[in-house]
Design a protein around this motif. Structure first.
Motif, short mmCIF file in Angstrom:
data_model
loop_
_atom_site.label_atom_id
_atom_site.label_comp_id
_atom_site.label_asym_id
_atom_site.label_seq_id
_atom_site.Cartn_x
_atom_site.Cartn_y
_atom_site.Cartn_z
N LYS A 29 36.57 36.69 44.73
CA LYS A 29 37.23 35.98 43.44
C LYS A 29 36.40 35.90 42.38
CE LYS A 29 39.61 31.59 43.02
NZ LYS A 29 39.88 30.22 43.52
N ILE A 30 37.10 36.21 41.08
CA ILE A 30 36.54 36.20 40.03
C ILE A 30 36.97 35.12 39.13
CG2 ILE A 30 36.24 37.66 38.04
CD1 ILE A 30 36.63 40.08 39.49
N ILE A 31 36.27 34.42 38.69
CA ILE A 31 36.57 33.20 37.71
C ILE A 31 36.19 33.39 36.16
CG2 ILE A 31 36.74 30.53 37.43
CD1 ILE A 31 36.04 30.30 40.27
N VAL A 71 41.70 46.99 43.76
CA VAL A 71 42.77 46.37 42.75
C VAL A 71 42.28 44.80 42.71
CG1 VAL A 71 44.54 47.84 43.41
CG2 VAL A 71 44.46 45.78 44.71
N LEU A 72 43.06 44.20 41.68
CA LEU A 72 42.93 42.76 41.38
C LEU A 72 44.44 42.04 41.67
CD1 LEU A 72 41.12 43.29 37.87
CD2 LEU A 72 40.25 42.57 39.98
N TYR A 73 44.18 41.06 42.30
CA TYR A 73 45.31 40.21 42.61
C TYR A 73 45.25 38.91 41.68
CZ TYR A 73 46.22 43.09 46.68
OH TYR A 73 46.67 44.15 47.67
N GLN A 74 46.41 38.27 41.22
CA GLN A 74 46.35 37.10 40.67
C GLN A 74 46.10 35.88 41.76
OE1 GLN A 74 48.85 36.47 37.23
NE2 GLN A 74 49.23 38.73 37.34
N THR A 75 45.61 34.97 41.48
CA THR A 75 45.36 33.99 42.71
C THR A 75 45.29 32.30 41.97
OG1 THR A 75 44.15 33.00 44.46
CG2 THR A 75 42.73 33.86 42.59
N ASN A 76 45.26 31.47 42.71
CA ASN A 76 45.08 30.13 42.25
C ASN A 76 43.84 29.41 42.82
OD1 ASN A 76 45.95 29.53 44.90
ND2 ASN A 76 48.01 29.15 44.38
N ARG A 77 43.70 27.94 42.52
CA ARG A 77 42.60 27.37 43.19
C ARG A 77 42.66 27.15 44.60
NH1 ARG A 77 40.37 23.51 39.00
NH2 ARG A 77 41.45 23.82 37.06
N ASN A 79 43.35 29.91 46.63
CA ASN A 79 42.93 31.47 46.91
C ASN A 79 44.40 31.87 47.36
OD1 ASN A 79 40.55 30.91 45.94
ND2 ASN A 79 39.65 30.05 47.78
N GLU A 80 45.43 31.61 47.21
CA GLU A 80 46.60 32.28 47.67
C GLU A 80 46.70 33.66 46.95
OE1 GLU A 80 49.46 28.44 48.69
OE2 GLU A 80 49.44 29.34 46.51
N VAL A 81 46.80 34.64 47.79
CA VAL A 81 47.08 35.93 47.29
C VAL A 81 48.37 36.16 46.46
CG1 VAL A 81 46.88 38.41 47.69
CG2 VAL A 81 45.60 37.22 48.81
N GLY A 82 48.09 36.19 45.27
CA GLY A 82 49.51 36.45 44.16
C GLY A 82 49.78 37.76 44.17
N THR A 83 50.30 38.24 43.04
CA THR A 83 50.83 39.50 42.69
C THR A 83 49.77 40.40 42.20
OG1 THR A 83 51.40 38.71 40.51
CG2 THR A 83 53.11 38.53 41.82
N LEU A 84 49.93 41.78 42.25
CA LEU A 84 48.98 42.68 41.55
C LEU A 84 48.69 42.51 40.17
CD1 LEU A 84 49.49 45.79 43.61
CD2 LEU A 84 47.40 44.60 43.66
N LEU A 85 47.70 42.52 39.62
CA LEU A 85 47.46 42.53 38.14
C LEU A 85 47.85 43.75 37.69
CD1 LEU A 85 46.29 40.55 36.12
CD2 LEU A 85 44.38 41.99 36.19
N THR A 86 49.13 43.95 36.81
CA THR A 86 49.46 45.20 36.25
C THR A 86 49.41 45.41 34.67
OG1 THR A 86 51.84 44.00 35.87
CG2 THR A 86 51.54 45.11 38.10
N ASP A 87 49.63 46.49 34.45
CA ASP A 87 49.47 47.22 33.07
C ASP A 87 50.89 46.65 32.42
OD1 ASP A 87 50.24 49.31 30.93
OD2 ASP A 87 47.87 49.30 31.05
N ILE A 134 39.42 40.38 44.15
CA ILE A 134 39.37 41.63 44.44
C ILE A 134 39.64 42.10 45.87
CG2 ILE A 134 37.58 43.48 44.12
CD1 ILE A 134 35.85 41.53 42.66
N GLY A 135 40.54 43.21 45.62
CA GLY A 135 40.82 43.55 46.92
C GLY A 135 41.33 45.10 47.13
N LEU A 136 41.74 45.46 48.41
CA LEU A 136 42.47 46.80 48.50
C LEU A 136 43.84 46.62 48.36
CD1 LEU A 136 40.27 47.71 51.60
CD2 LEU A 136 39.92 48.63 49.27
N SER A 137 44.56 47.86 48.18
CA SER A 137 46.02 47.76 48.18
C SER A 137 46.41 47.13 49.49
CB SER A 137 46.55 48.97 47.87
OG SER A 137 46.29 49.89 49.20
#
Length: 171
Positions: A29-31, A71-77, A79-87, A134-137
């Motif tokens: 996790k990156i904060i 890839v990077l996923y958005q998350t919350n406090r 640590n639920e895996v959210g949507t992929l960070l997109t351009d 930080i994860g894989l697809s």
């Protein structure tokens, strides 16, 4: 059934290293705190922003290669895996660019282009701790056993950092 990790484990407890392992849902996790402090420099624009992460020397080789894309996923406090960070422009998921030095393991790194993400944070009125996983697809994460050990924050040998190039408008 897979149990979600609700508590963070600090990289201070793991020798300033972070771990990614497919199949077990182990994700670093990156904060990103205090981005609003950039605005204290003056009104301006983010020219470029990248998250740079280095794999730990001695943990990969030609026989045990690094994952080619992260890839990077958005998350919350929680640590639920959210949507992929997109351009914002293309809508494509943001993937890392890997530069791997398998011979000397001195210059290996993953770079994530996050200019749009940082810009959108700076353009909001509500600042908060921005958290990413930080994860894989999703297909690789379920179907592979790939893993990687990365340098965490304040790791002197294998740095994790956010590089921001910011231009101040002189109005």
């Amino acid at each position: 059934t897979r149990r979600e990790q609700e508590e963070d484990i600090s990289s201070l407890l793991t020798e300033r290293q972070v771990f990614l392992q497919a199949g077990t849902a182990l994700m670093p996790k990156i904060i990103i705190p205090n981005l609003e402090s950039i605005l204290e420099i003056g009104k301006g624009v983010v020219l470029n922003a990248e998250i740079v992460i280095e794999p730990v020397k001695g943990t990969y080789s030609n026989r045990d290669p690094l994952p080619s894309n992260l890839v990077l996923y958005q998350t919350n406090r929680n640590n639920e895996v959210g949507t992929l960070l997109t351009d914002n422009f293309t809508g494509a998921s943001i993937t890392s660019v890997l530069s791997a030095d398998y011979l000397y393991q001195e210059e290996s790194e993953y770079r994530f282009p996050v200019t749009d993400y940082i810009t959108s944070i700076l353009n909001t009125d509500e600042f908060q701790e921005n958290q990413l996983l930080i994860g894989l697809s999703s297909t690789e994460f379920r179907s592979s056993v790939q893993s990687v050990i990365l340098g965490g924050p304040n790791n002197k040998s294998h740095q994790m950092k956010l590089e921001i190039y910011y231009s101040v408008n002189d109005d």
